[in-house]
Motif scaffolding. Sequence first.
Motif, mmCIF file in Angstrom:
data_model
loop_
_atom_site.group_PDB
_atom_site.id
_atom_site.type_symbol
_atom_site.label_atom_id
_atom_site.label_comp_id
_atom_site.label_asym_id
_atom_site.label_seq_id
_atom_site.Cartn_x
_atom_site.Cartn_y
_atom_site.Cartn_z
ATOM 1 N N ASP A 160 42.965 80.868 53.985
ATOM 2 C CA ASP A 160 44.312 80.493 54.185
ATOM 3 C C ASP A 160 45.038 79.892 53.169
ATOM 4 O O ASP A 160 46.342 79.820 53.011
ATOM 5 N N ASN A 161 44.359 79.195 52.312
ATOM 6 C CA ASN A 161 44.919 78.369 51.174
ATOM 7 C C ASN A 161 44.523 78.890 49.864
ATOM 8 O O ASN A 161 45.039 78.161 48.708
ATOM 9 N N SER A 162 44.287 79.937 49.729
ATOM 10 C CA SER A 162 43.956 80.771 48.534
ATOM 11 C C SER A 162 45.211 81.396 47.841
ATOM 12 O O SER A 162 44.960 81.457 46.293
ATOM 13 N N LYS A 163 46.239 81.463 48.350
ATOM 14 C CA LYS A 163 47.328 82.089 47.840
ATOM 15 C C LYS A 163 47.034 83.656 47.521
ATOM 16 O O LYS A 163 47.830 83.995 46.277
ATOM 17 N N GLY A 164 46.118 83.993 47.516
ATOM 18 C CA GLY A 164 45.650 85.437 47.011
ATOM 19 C C GLY A 164 44.893 85.472 45.919
ATOM 20 O O GLY A 164 44.866 86.616 45.183
ATOM 21 N N ALA A 165 44.517 84.312 45.518
ATOM 22 C CA ALA A 165 43.874 84.216 44.293
ATOM 23 C C ALA A 165 42.689 85.009 43.979
ATOM 24 O O ALA A 165 41.930 85.045 45.285
ATOM 25 N N GLU A 166 42.166 85.756 43.002
ATOM 26 C CA GLU A 166 41.075 86.349 42.798
ATOM 27 C C GLU A 166 39.904 85.703 41.967
ATOM 28 O O GLU A 166 40.493 84.952 40.927
ATOM 29 N N THR A 167 38.868 86.094 41.697
ATOM 30 C CA THR A 167 37.690 85.788 40.969
ATOM 31 C C THR A 167 38.310 85.687 39.393
ATOM 32 O O THR A 167 38.718 86.940 39.089
ATOM 33 N N GLY A 168 38.250 84.665 38.622
ATOM 34 C CA GLY A 168 38.695 84.695 37.193
ATOM 35 C C GLY A 168 40.156 84.154 36.918
ATOM 36 O O GLY A 168 40.732 84.242 35.947
ATOM 37 N N HIS A 169 40.844 83.956 38.274
ATOM 38 C CA HIS A 169 42.052 83.640 38.229
ATOM 39 C C HIS A 169 42.151 81.834 37.624
ATOM 40 O O HIS A 169 41.287 81.155 38.059
ATOM 41 N N LYS A 170 42.970 81.779 36.550
ATOM 42 C CA LYS A 170 43.194 80.195 36.269
ATOM 43 C C LYS A 170 44.284 79.593 37.358
ATOM 44 O O LYS A 170 45.464 80.436 37.580
ATOM 45 N N VAL A 171 43.839 78.369 38.084
ATOM 46 C CA VAL A 171 44.789 78.248 39.061
ATOM 47 C C VAL A 171 45.047 76.422 38.972
ATOM 48 O O VAL A 171 44.246 75.849 38.452
ATOM 49 N N VAL A 172 46.041 76.212 39.704
ATOM 50 C CA VAL A 172 46.257 74.680 40.076
ATOM 51 C C VAL A 172 46.084 74.443 41.426
ATOM 52 O O VAL A 172 46.549 75.056 42.366
ATOM 53 N N VAL A 173 45.219 73.494 41.666
ATOM 54 C CA VAL A 173 44.598 73.449 42.974
ATOM 55 C C VAL A 173 45.110 71.829 43.292
ATOM 56 O O VAL A 173 44.913 71.020 42.654
ATOM 57 N N GLU A 174 45.594 71.730 44.684
ATOM 58 C CA GLU A 174 46.160 70.441 45.223
ATOM 59 C C GLU A 174 44.992 70.008 45.894
ATOM 60 O O GLU A 174 44.682 70.602 47.030
ATOM 61 N N ILE A 175 44.390 68.779 45.756
ATOM 62 C CA ILE A 175 43.269 68.286 46.752
ATOM 63 C C ILE A 175 43.994 67.766 48.095
ATOM 64 O O ILE A 175 44.982 67.175 48.198
ATOM 65 N N THR A 176 43.661 68.223 49.099
ATOM 66 C CA THR A 176 43.991 67.948 50.347
ATOM 67 C C THR A 176 43.142 67.049 51.196
ATOM 68 O O THR A 176 43.348 66.524 52.115
ATOM 69 N N LYS A 177 41.697 67.051 50.879
ATOM 70 C CA LYS A 177 40.881 66.074 51.324
ATOM 71 C C LYS A 177 39.855 65.965 50.214
ATOM 72 O O LYS A 177 39.179 66.550 49.739
ATOM 73 N N TRP A 178 39.522 64.520 50.283
ATOM 74 C CA TRP A 178 38.748 63.955 49.085
ATOM 75 C C TRP A 178 37.262 64.073 49.563
ATOM 76 O O TRP A 178 36.789 64.169 50.806
ATOM 77 N N SER A 179 36.561 63.976 48.543
ATOM 78 C CA SER A 179 34.935 64.186 48.867
ATOM 79 C C SER A 179 34.440 62.952 49.523
ATOM 80 O O SER A 179 34.935 62.028 49.568
ATOM 81 N N GLU A 180 33.597 63.147 50.616
ATOM 82 C CA GLU A 180 33.069 62.308 51.434
ATOM 83 C C GLU A 180 31.646 62.551 51.643
ATOM 84 O O GLU A 180 31.117 63.771 51.941
ATOM 85 N N ASN A 181 30.770 61.729 51.586
ATOM 86 C CA ASN A 181 29.330 61.838 51.824
ATOM 87 C C ASN A 181 28.622 62.751 51.120
ATOM 88 O O ASN A 181 28.026 63.876 51.786
ATOM 89 N N GLY A 182 29.103 63.059 49.930
ATOM 90 C CA GLY A 182 28.299 64.163 49.057
ATOM 91 C C GLY A 182 29.109 65.557 49.122
ATOM 92 O O GLY A 182 28.780 66.406 48.688
ATOM 93 N N ARG A 183 29.932 65.729 50.124
ATOM 94 C CA ARG A 183 30.654 67.151 50.597
ATOM 95 C C ARG A 183 31.584 67.162 49.254
ATOM 96 O O ARG A 183 32.336 66.360 48.972
ATOM 97 N N ASN A 184 31.932 68.293 49.219
ATOM 98 C CA ASN A 184 32.867 68.727 48.043
ATOM 99 C C ASN A 184 34.312 68.551 48.709
ATOM 100 O O ASN A 184 34.605 68.741 49.886
ATOM 101 N N PRO A 185 35.198 68.159 48.036
ATOM 102 C CA PRO A 185 36.733 67.900 48.162
ATOM 103 C C PRO A 185 37.104 69.345 48.669
ATOM 104 O O PRO A 185 36.599 70.164 48.161
ATOM 105 N N GLU A 186 38.367 69.411 49.468
ATOM 106 C CA GLU A 186 38.759 70.684 49.678
ATOM 107 C C GLU A 186 40.370 70.402 49.061
ATOM 108 O O GLU A 186 40.988 69.419 48.854
ATOM 109 N N GLY A 187 40.910 71.647 48.954
ATOM 110 C CA GLY A 187 42.399 71.783 48.408
ATOM 111 C C GLY A 187 42.881 73.102 48.817
ATOM 112 O O GLY A 187 42.515 74.257 49.523
#
Length: 529
Positions: free
Chosen positions: A178-205
């Motif tokens: 839902d947050n990918s804006k239709g991006a495909e593999t190989g696209h250069k993108v600007v990603v906005e962080i919506t949830k920071w890394s916690e307990n070794g988990r990847n941040p979300e954006g």
Amino acid sequence: MSSPQFDEIVFNEKKAKVYSFINDYDGYVPMKKNDIRDFMNVAMEERELFSKVVEELLKEGKIIETKKGKIQSTKKLNMETGTFVGNMRGFGFVVVDGEDSQDIFIPPDRTMGAMHKDRVLCKIVKPAKKDSRCEGEIIKIIERGKKEIVGRFEKSKGYGFVIPDEKKYAYDIFVSKDNSKGAETGHKVVVEITKWSENGRNPEGRIKEILGHINDPGVDILSVIKDYDIPVEFPPEVMDQIENIPDEVPEEDMKGREDLRDVLMVTIDGEDAKDLDDAVSLEVFDNFYRLGVHIADVTNYVKENSYLDKEALKRGTSVYIVDRVIPMLPHKLSNGICSLNPNVNRLALSCIMDINKSGEVKSYRIVESVIKTHRRLSYTVVEKVIKGIKDETTEEIKDVIPMLLKMDELRKILHQKRDKRGSINFDFPEAKILVDENGKPYDIVPREQNEATNLIEEFMLAANECVAEDAFWQNIPFVYRVHEAPDSEKLIKLSEFLSNFGLRIKGAKTEVHPNALAEILNGVKGKPE
């Protein structure tokens, strides 16, 4: 209800006083905020200011509030504030604020999810030893460094990841469908962080912008621009402000200025220069030269505290990237009325120096002027003139050749005088990347460094010294560029290193005159070492 505005000087004075009490007062024991307020006899009308001061100190990580609400200095708790420098393998370092001490190593399990460029508070857990730096753990993330990251998108079923271009990020950023804006593999993108890394988990954006595919022309340059948050567009209020600036200098703007339009002057720049912001002139008399350095007077159009002024201050400088320039001022100014194009009236600030045959500036004047440059020259054509090469390009500028030859004469005199004074010339080669019409790099060549570029350098140095001296004697607040004496420890190391080549620095081991270093450089010129 908006928060009250406090006088910045008063606020900083109060902040320093409160911090000094908590950090330096011998009798201080951890106490609650209200107890500090009462102990310091804070007046009723200053209580709100006091609360704001404590809030700011907490935010900066200079003090910490315990679970019981007691305030302590982080310094006394062996804590430091600084910037986290990440590593793709998970560990990192904290560069301590305002200190040249060694960075603090942070193991992967003690980063608290800190990401590259975050401002953090860390506690020292292992002091430095002879063979290892000190070790710490992140206690608090004071401020996030970057909320938007540039990277390559990799798509999976129902989700994707952004792999940051900057290798100092330890995590890829998870992006839901839902947050990918239709991006495909190989696209250069600007990603906005919506949830920071916690307990070794990847941040979300969430994908904020798709710059294009990694193989598309120009996407790499655009990625650099976005990654460094370089503002390309100017805000509407700035563009509104420049609408009324004319394309030509009106008569009323020239009033009260010294008219130098009849003085023969030229601009000398690289072939690809877009904005011409300085010009030079030279008149020769029996026993002295009259050198003029003329800088475009931007202040006539950029008024203090205007939108234009604030935007220029925020940008700080024009940014030169491989295939373009992102200007500090809108093109209407930088390429228009503030560019010293030939045969048009322009407003300038001129430093006019009378220099004797030994290279000494006997007198100078700094004036607001109106000028008209006669020729736009390149370093290449000026170099040809200096070397006596004749072709169609030099034939076109034969009216200014006598002045250019006299300029080279003065250049040599000024250069020789600087050499005697102990000036050190760092001739480090600079690279220039050549790109084709699609923005694809095809070659890297050394940037031009010759007598013509040196001519402009020498003239600018002479003008800079006059302006600095003028500001000094007038006691005007001024930004000086100062080359401090070398660190004594580094000098000892250099001396030991040079001894391996049979070279010796003249003078004391911990103190040296610039002449001695210049002699070393001149002595090894052209040799393998």
